[in-house]
Motif scaffolding. Structure first.
Motif, PDB file in Angstrom:
ATOM      1  N   UNK A 203       1.049  -1.264  -0.111  1.00 43.20           N
ATOM      2  CA  UNK A 203       0.048  -0.033   0.020  1.00 43.20           C
ATOM      3  C   UNK A 203       0.834   1.242  -0.006  1.00 43.20           C
ATOM      4  N   UNK A 204       2.065   1.123   0.085  1.00 41.21           N
ATOM      5  CA  UNK A 204       3.041   2.370   0.201  1.00 41.21           C
ATOM      6  C   UNK A 204       2.969   3.275  -0.696  1.00 41.21           C
ATOM      7  N   UNK A 205       2.776   2.993  -2.188  1.00 42.25           N
ATOM      8  CA  UNK A 205       2.732   3.935  -3.226  1.00 42.25           C
ATOM      9  C   UNK A 205       1.317   4.618  -3.296  1.00 42.25           C
ATOM     10  N   UNK A 206       0.265   3.961  -3.060  1.00 38.45           N
ATOM     11  CA  UNK A 206      -1.182   4.162  -3.103  1.00 38.45           C
ATOM     12  C   UNK A 206      -1.306   5.401  -1.987  1.00 38.45           C
ATOM     13  N   UNK A 207      -0.764   5.029  -0.847  1.00 36.66           N
ATOM     14  CA  UNK A 207      -0.708   6.023   0.443  1.00 36.66           C
ATOM     15  C   UNK A 207       0.141   7.398   0.091  1.00 36.66           C
ATOM     16  N   UNK A 208       1.312   7.147  -0.215  1.00 34.28           N
ATOM     17  CA  UNK A 208       1.949   8.356  -0.635  1.00 34.28           C
ATOM     18  C   UNK A 208       1.362   9.014  -1.859  1.00 34.28           C
ATOM     19  N   UNK A 209       0.576   8.741  -2.782  1.00 34.31           N
ATOM     20  CA  UNK A 209      -0.110   9.474  -3.751  1.00 34.31           C
ATOM     21  C   UNK A 209      -1.372  10.033  -2.928  1.00 34.31           C
ATOM     22  N   UNK A 210      -1.851   9.485  -1.929  1.00 34.74           N
ATOM     23  CA  UNK A 210      -2.843   9.887  -1.407  1.00 34.74           C
ATOM     24  C   UNK A 210      -2.593  11.183  -0.344  1.00 34.74           C
ATOM     25  N   UNK A 211      -1.472  10.868   0.204  1.00 40.17           N
ATOM     26  CA  UNK A 211      -0.754  11.861   0.812  1.00 40.17           C
ATOM     27  C   UNK A 211      -0.550  13.338  -0.113  1.00 40.17           C
TER      28      UNK A 211
ATOM     29  N   UNK B 243      -3.190  11.263  10.857  1.00 43.08           N
ATOM     30  CA  UNK B 243      -3.424  11.209   9.328  1.00 43.08           C
ATOM     31  C   UNK B 243      -2.758  10.154   8.742  1.00 43.08           C
ATOM     32  N   UNK B 244      -1.356  10.035   9.058  1.00 42.53           N
ATOM     33  CA  UNK B 244      -0.347   9.246   8.615  1.00 42.53           C
ATOM     34  C   UNK B 244      -0.910   7.764   8.813  1.00 42.53           C
ATOM     35  N   UNK B 245      -1.214   7.438  10.054  1.00 44.64           N
ATOM     36  CA  UNK B 245      -1.494   6.161  10.396  1.00 44.64           C
ATOM     37  C   UNK B 245      -2.913   5.777   9.806  1.00 44.64           C
ATOM     38  N   UNK B 246      -3.920   6.588   9.958  1.00 44.15           N
ATOM     39  CA  UNK B 246      -5.338   6.094   9.504  1.00 44.15           C
ATOM     40  C   UNK B 246      -5.453   6.169   8.044  1.00 44.15           C
ATOM     41  N   UNK B 247      -4.576   6.749   7.498  1.00 43.93           N
ATOM     42  CA  UNK B 247      -4.711   6.865   5.705  1.00 43.93           C
ATOM     43  C   UNK B 247      -4.219   5.149   5.257  1.00 43.93           C
ATOM     44  N   UNK B 248      -3.333   4.638   6.126  1.00 42.19           N
ATOM     45  CA  UNK B 248      -2.847   3.331   5.735  1.00 42.19           C
ATOM     46  C   UNK B 248      -4.039   2.285   6.009  1.00 42.19           C
TER      47      UNK B 248
END
Length: 654
Positions: free
Chosen positions: A429-437, A450-455
């Protein structure tokens, strides 16, 4: 026996408790002087243990097996005199006594229970049901309570309340209301204690002379336990011992104390010397149980009762004579714990199997982290599929490594999915979460909520979308303790289509996985399950440490789950106030500083109230124990309820 912290004393009445004793005295038939002496000896022993109410067997002043000697006037007169002497004794020893005596009234003889407290004979209760078959012949000597002609009996020229319609209420302890029945009364189809309980008697006393035969011990224990549970009461049963006549019968002196179905204390059988058993009964708990029980509220007593007040001394103690389990959800006995795990696992698998049958689903999706909760959920799902004869390949186990995933948990998840024959998908999920950030303008180096819950939400999105792909259900993995604390991401791991662990507290999850490793699975699967049990609890949302090990440990942030599960049980199941929860926690966790217990108890109350909104929209899942938080079942609470009252009481104890 559970000692208080640092040996400090507590007043039992402040916590709605009473120290109660049952006694089987050494006895000589028709020797009232000797019997009185033994009763006083036992009362002094009980008083030294801060026991404030002591129950003796049926006809203990004379002996139950006097037969036609009951008609002898010298015996009757000496028994009456002994009651007067006992009244003087209680004034000095500050212990209330309930003794058995043959007493004459209006030309009849009655088998009676006499309550004596603070220098006074407070009341006399005659026996209602007189057995007159088999080895029993009581109707030859005694009249039933139904045959009395007056509400009073004369003792030492004083009018004493008399009748089977008496209840006794402690003046400064309103939760302590006593109902009395005698031996056979309890074995009747409709025992007097049933009506006594319905009008408020929280403590039911039975003076008995129950002869022993094969199998009767177990039957007696079951009877006392069941009546205490049925009446939502404490039930004390004192029985005559082997010093009674052995002409045709043998008496064992089996005396017991039960509370709401649980035996708290009992004496050793067939002992010729004095026997005493003491326990602290929680009358406040029983009142609360009744208030929440709609069947009790709808009950109608058969009789009207007269309330007789009496004075009961308070008890300051440095230990509790009742069990205070450190892990109330986890039995300490290995065999009992294994049986409970088997039952819970069966409930979980049956609940899921029913949901799969209803929906016609042959596919499910589960997020597998390698931690305890998701592992248990996978095991439940596998067994549910087996029960329905479904192909395990219909279970899509998805492991979704992110910023905090370690090789240990990722490896365990992959091995479990493969060894159990499920479909395994690895979706980083790294790439998807970074894109979301980037999309929301969040700095990925800022490791905040936010960092935690986004994952967590990204993982849930993957699970839901794959479920749509395969036409299946998302299996929830969160447990009861996480729901109580709100330790789940709203619309993240908080959400699923069926949560199999919602009724299982965290302290029990580990034992369930361990039980599965030993009883349900073998080989490589068993080895991995044991390693999962030894893995620290973590959501793995923050990066590992420099050694690649789990850095984010849940219990360092939210507090020890063992302690929170203790709080959960006392607050939700028992409905205790903060003062009582703290007192019990100090007993159970005597190795932990009071300040630390207070810290986590504040945290529990704050989180429990503030996180109710997550429980208000909880997915379906099976209840498996006496504590459940479903808004459709056991726990209904406004999401905007205020915690101030509870925290204020807690702060007053600091």
């Amino acid at each position: 026996m559970t000692e208080t912290a640092s040996g400090q004393s507590i007043n039992l009445a402040d916590y709605g408790m009473l120290r109660l004793g049952v006694a089987t005295p050494e006895l000589r038939i028709a020797d009232v002087d000797f019997n009185l002496e033994q009763i006083c000896l036992l009362a002094k022993q009980a008083s030294m243990q801060q026991c404030k109410l002591l129950l003796f067997p049926e006809l203990c002043l004379s002996g139950y097996t006097c037969a036609d000697l009951f008609f002898q006037r010298p015996l009757q007169h000496r028994v009456e005199q002994a009651l007067i002497e006992l009244a003087k004794f209680t004034a000095d020893e500050k212990v209330a006594l309930v003794v058995g005596a043959p007493l004459a009234a209006s030309g009849r003889l009655f088998n009676c229970a006499v309550l004596i407290a603070d220098g006074e004979i407070c009341g006399v209760v005659p026996k209602t049901f007189l057995p007159n078959s088999g080895e029993f012949y009581e109707q030859r000597w005694f009249s039933s309570a139904r045959e009395r002609s007056s509400n009073y009996i004369l003792i030492d020229g004083q009018q004493i309340s008399f009748g089977d319609d008496l209840l006794f209420r402690a003046e400064e302890f309103p939760d302590c209301q006593i109902g009395i029945e005698i031996c056979e009364d309890a074995w009747a189809v409709a025992p007097p204690s049933g009506s006594q309980a319905l009008v408020g008697a929280t403590l039911l006393l039975n003076l008995s002379a129950s002869p022993e035969i094969l199998g009767k011990q177990a039957y007696r224990r079951a009877l006392v336990s069941a009546q205490s549970a049925r009446c939502l009461a404490a039930y004390a049963y004192a029985s005559a011992g082997p010093n009674e006549s052995s002409t045709d019968l043998v008496f064992s002196g089996h005396s017991l104390i039960a509370e709401n179905g649980q035996i708290l204390a009992e004496t050793e059988r067939f002992q010729f010397d004095n026997q005493l058993a003491v326990a602290d009964v929680d009358l406040e708990r029983l009142v609360g149980e009744r208030q929440r029980n709609s069947s009790f509220a709808a009950g109608h007593p058969v009789h009207n009762f007269r309330i007789q007040s009496f004075r009961l001394a308070s008890a300051d103690v440095s230990e509790l004579k009742r069990p205070v389990a450190r892990t109330p959800f986890v039995p300490p006995d290995d065999a009992e714990r294994a049986a409970r795990c088997q039952e819970i696992f069966l409930l979980q698998t049956s609940g899921l199997a029913k949901r799969l049958r209803h929906t016609g689903s042959k596919q499910v999706v589960i997020g597998l982290s390698g931690g305890l909760d998701s592992t248990l959920a996978l095991l439940v799902t596998v067994k549910a599929f087996d029960r329905l004869g479904l192909d395990r390949k219909g279970i899509v186990a998805i492991t979704m490594p992110g910023f905090g995933t370690t090789e240990r948990t990722k490896g365990n998840a992959e091995v479990l999915a493969e060894e159990l024959g499920t479909e395994l998908r690895i979706v980083p999920i790294d790439a998807a979460v970074i894109q979301h950030f980037q999309d929301i303008g969040h700095d990925e180096t800022r490791h905040d909520i936010t960092y935690e819950n986004s994952q967590a939400r990204e993982r849930t999105q993957i699970l839901m979308d794959v479920a749509n792909q395969v036409g299946g259900l998302v299996i929830g993995t969160g447990d009861l303790s996480e729901l109580a604390l709100g330790w789940c991401t709203y619309n993240g791991d908080h959400m699923s289509m069926y949560g199999v662990n919602v009724g299982v507290p965290k302290t029990l999850v580990r034992y369930l996985v361990d039980w599965c490793a030993k009883e349900e699975f073998s080989g490589r699967v068993s080895e991995v399950l044991i390693d999962v049990c030894n893995t620290p609890v973590s959501p793995e949302l923050l990066p590992p440490d420099e050694n690649g090990e789990i850095a984010q440990k849940t219990e360092q942030v939210v507090g020890p789950y063992e302690l929170h599960d203790f709080f959960l049980y006392q607050v939700v199941r028992m409905h205790y106030a903060p003062a009582k929860v703290l007192m019990l926690a100090e007993l159970a966790f005597s190795d932990m500083p009071r300040e630390e217990i207070m810290k986590w108890l504040r945290q529990f109350y704050w989180r429990f109230f503030s996180q109710q909104f997550k429980r208000s929209c909880l997915p379906d899942g099976p209840k498996v124990g006496t504590v459940a938080l479903s808004p459709r079942g056991d726990w209904r609470m406004p999401s905007d309820a205020t915690v101030n009252l509870w925290l204020q009481q807690l702060e007053s104890l600091a």
